[in-house]
Design a protein around this motif. Structure first.
Motif, PDB file in Angstrom:
ATOM      1  N   VAL A  13      10.389   5.070  -5.629  1.00 48.76           N
ATOM      2  CA  VAL A  13      11.470   4.135  -5.299  1.00 48.76           C
ATOM      3  C   VAL A  13      12.721   4.477  -6.101  1.00 48.76           C
ATOM      4  CG1 VAL A  13      10.038   2.232  -4.497  1.00 48.76           C
ATOM      5  CG2 VAL A  13      10.556   2.436  -6.922  1.00 48.76           C
ATOM      6  N   ASP A  14      12.807   5.729  -6.576  1.00 48.27           N
ATOM      7  CA  ASP A  14      13.994   6.169  -7.312  1.00 48.27           C
ATOM      8  C   ASP A  14      15.246   6.056  -6.450  1.00 48.27           C
ATOM      9  OD1 ASP A  14      12.379   6.710  -9.453  1.00 48.27           O
ATOM     10  OD2 ASP A  14      12.212   8.860  -9.008  1.00 48.27           O
ATOM     11  N   ASP A  15      15.142   6.459  -5.202  1.00 49.72           N
ATOM     12  CA  ASP A  15      16.245   6.334  -4.260  1.00 49.72           C
ATOM     13  C   ASP A  15      15.956   5.091  -3.408  1.00 49.72           C
ATOM     14  OD1 ASP A  15      18.167   6.499  -2.316  1.00 49.72           O
ATOM     15  OD2 ASP A  15      17.722   8.575  -1.741  1.00 49.72           O
ATOM     16  N   ARG A  16      16.553   3.976  -3.813  1.00 52.96           N
ATOM     17  CA  ARG A  16      16.245   2.693  -3.176  1.00 52.96           C
ATOM     18  C   ARG A  16      16.604   2.675  -1.703  1.00 52.96           C
ATOM     19  NH1 ARG A  16      19.451  -1.513  -5.904  1.00 52.96           N
ATOM     20  NH2 ARG A  16      20.935   0.165  -5.832  1.00 52.96           N
ATOM     21  N   ASP A  17      17.753   3.206  -1.369  1.00 58.71           N
ATOM     22  CA  ASP A  17      18.173   3.201   0.036  1.00 58.71           C
ATOM     23  C   ASP A  17      17.158   3.943   0.911  1.00 58.71           C
ATOM     24  OD1 ASP A  17      20.455   1.794  -0.600  1.00 58.71           O
ATOM     25  OD2 ASP A  17      21.738   3.575  -0.661  1.00 58.71           O
ATOM     26  N   ARG A  18      16.737   5.070   0.427  1.00 57.08           N
ATOM     27  CA  ARG A  18      15.761   5.874   1.183  1.00 57.08           C
ATOM     28  C   ARG A  18      14.429   5.127   1.301  1.00 57.08           C
ATOM     29  NH1 ARG A  18      12.192  10.594  -0.227  1.00 57.08           N
ATOM     30  NH2 ARG A  18      11.950  11.717   1.725  1.00 57.08           N
ATOM     31  N   LYS A  69       0.831  -1.209   0.000  1.00 58.98           N
ATOM     32  CA  LYS A  69       0.000   0.000   0.000  1.00 58.98           C
ATOM     33  C   LYS A  69       0.862   1.254   0.000  1.00 58.98           C
ATOM     34  CE  LYS A  69      -3.641   2.302   2.597  1.00 58.98           C
ATOM     35  NZ  LYS A  69      -4.466   2.279   3.809  1.00 58.98           N
ATOM     36  N   LYS A  70       1.909   1.257   0.830  1.00 59.22           N
ATOM     37  CA  LYS A  70       2.793   2.427   0.913  1.00 59.22           C
ATOM     38  C   LYS A  70       3.545   2.640  -0.393  1.00 59.22           C
ATOM     39  CE  LYS A  70       4.747   5.688   3.356  1.00 59.22           C
ATOM     40  NZ  LYS A  70       3.986   6.855   3.776  1.00 59.22           N
ATOM     41  N   LEU A  71       3.943   1.557  -1.051  1.00 59.15           N
ATOM     42  CA  LEU A  71       4.692   1.671  -2.309  1.00 59.15           C
ATOM     43  C   LEU A  71       3.872   2.336  -3.412  1.00 59.15           C
ATOM     44  CD1 LEU A  71       6.723  -1.648  -2.546  1.00 59.15           C
ATOM     45  CD2 LEU A  71       7.627   0.688  -2.467  1.00 59.15           C
ATOM     46  N   ARG A  72       2.559   2.232  -3.327  1.00 61.32           N
ATOM     47  CA  ARG A  72       1.714   2.861  -4.352  1.00 61.32           C
ATOM     48  C   ARG A  72       1.812   4.384  -4.308  1.00 61.32           C
ATOM     49  NH1 ARG A  72      -2.064  -1.460  -2.952  1.00 61.32           N
ATOM     50  NH2 ARG A  72      -3.155  -0.065  -1.535  1.00 61.32           N
ATOM     51  N   ALA A  75      10.380  -7.426   8.588  1.00 62.35           N
ATOM     52  CA  ALA A  75      10.408  -6.155   7.860  1.00 62.35           C
ATOM     53  C   ALA A  75      11.382  -6.225   6.688  1.00 62.35           C
ATOM     54  CB  ALA A  75      10.781  -5.012   8.802  1.00 62.35           C
ATOM     55  N   PHE A  76      12.599  -6.721   6.917  1.00 59.70           N
ATOM     56  CA  PHE A  76      13.582  -6.820   5.842  1.00 59.70           C
ATOM     57  C   PHE A  76      13.085  -7.714   4.711  1.00 59.70           C
ATOM     58  CE2 PHE A  76      16.911  -5.606   9.064  1.00 59.70           C
ATOM     59  CZ  PHE A  76      17.277  -4.429   8.432  1.00 59.70           C
ATOM     60  N   GLU A  77      12.558  -8.882   5.059  1.00 60.59           N
ATOM     61  CA  GLU A  77      12.079  -9.825   4.048  1.00 60.59           C
ATOM     62  C   GLU A  77      10.949  -9.233   3.214  1.00 60.59           C
ATOM     63  OE1 GLU A  77      10.882 -13.502   5.834  1.00 60.59           O
ATOM     64  OE2 GLU A  77      12.767 -13.696   6.929  1.00 60.59           O
ATOM     65  N   VAL A  78       9.986  -8.652   3.889  1.00 58.58           N
ATOM     66  CA  VAL A  78       8.807  -8.113   3.206  1.00 58.58           C
ATOM     67  C   VAL A  78       9.181  -6.939   2.303  1.00 58.58           C
ATOM     68  CG1 VAL A  78       6.663  -6.846   3.629  1.00 58.58           C
ATOM     69  CG2 VAL A  78       7.129  -8.957   4.868  1.00 58.58           C
ATOM     70  N   VAL A  79      10.022  -6.045   2.801  1.00 63.48           N
ATOM     71  CA  VAL A  79      10.423  -4.881   2.001  1.00 63.48           C
ATOM     72  C   VAL A  79      11.180  -5.336   0.766  1.00 63.48           C
ATOM     73  CG1 VAL A  79      11.900  -2.823   1.977  1.00 63.48           C
ATOM     74  CG2 VAL A  79      10.348  -3.231   3.895  1.00 63.48           C
ATOM     75  N   LYS A  80      12.106  -6.271   0.920  1.00 65.52           N
ATOM     76  CA  LYS A  80      12.854  -6.782  -0.225  1.00 65.52           C
ATOM     77  C   LYS A  80      11.912  -7.411  -1.243  1.00 65.52           C
ATOM     78  CE  LYS A  80      16.629  -9.922  -1.510  1.00 65.52           C
ATOM     79  NZ  LYS A  80      16.154 -10.035  -2.854  1.00 65.52           N
ATOM     80  N   ALA A 126       8.042  -4.523  -7.264  1.00 62.16           N
ATOM     81  CA  ALA A 126       7.887  -3.194  -7.855  1.00 62.16           C
ATOM     82  C   ALA A 126       8.945  -2.915  -8.914  1.00 62.16           C
ATOM     83  CB  ALA A 126       7.942  -2.123  -6.765  1.00 62.16           C
ATOM     84  N   GLY A 127       9.902  -3.840  -9.032  1.00 64.29           N
ATOM     85  CA  GLY A 127      10.915  -3.693 -10.078  1.00 64.29           C
ATOM     86  C   GLY A 127      12.196  -3.049  -9.633  1.00 64.29           C
TER      87      GLY A 127
END
Length: 171
Positions: A125-130, A118-121, A149-154, A160-161
């Protein structure tokens, strides 16, 4: 802080509790705290809360189950955050543990995944680290374990590409 006893009669205390219970379910400790604020005597508080418990209007175990289900499902809270909320509501360790047991690791992972998707929408994600920092921080604030958190975000960034392999190897 124990009340001094000038707050009113047992009937008035019962009416206050019933009004509070019409808004939402409440723990015994929450009701006791409100009665203390209104300066009811300890004896009146105990008698009223014992009677409400006896007739089934106050039940900390049921309250905890309902609270955990609602806050996990609708507010996206993880087990750690829910445990803290239950503690603040005055729920005993046994009732809290039983309520939290209804959320297993897969439920928590799935809810975290939904929140990240939901948040990614709405974020870049141009700045991946951020993006990774923001998403992991969001999940941490909501009480999700760091590993989840790490697993889900990755996983969600991969969907998302965004290329995240090199980023997570450093962690």
């Amino acid at each position: 802080m124990r009340p001094t006893g000038g707050g009113g009669s047992e009937a008035q205390a019962k009416d206050l509790c019933l009004r509070l219970l019409t808004d939402r379910a409440r723990s015994r400790a929450e009701l006791a705290e409100r009665l203390v604020q209104k300066d009811y005597s300890a004896d009146v508080i105990d008698r009223v809360l014992d009677r409400l418990t006896e007739v089934g209007l106050v039940n900390d175990a049921d309250f905890a189950l309902q609270w955990v289900h609602s806050r996990h499902t609708y507010s996206g809270k993880g087990k750690r955050a829910l445990a803290m909320e239950l503690r603040r509501k005055g729920i005993g360790q046994e009732d809290a543990a039983e309520a939290l047991a209804q959320i297993d690791g897969e439920d928590e992972r799935q809810r975290a995944s939904e929140l990240v998707a939901k948040k990614l929408r709405t974020m870049s994600v141009d700045d991946r680290d951020r993006a990774v920092r923001r998403l992991i921080s969001m999940l941490a604030r909501r009480g999700f374990p760091q590993g989840v958190a790490f697993e889900v975000v990755k996983e969600q960034l991969d969907r998302a590409g965004a290329d995240t392999d090199d980023m997570f190897e450093e962690l």
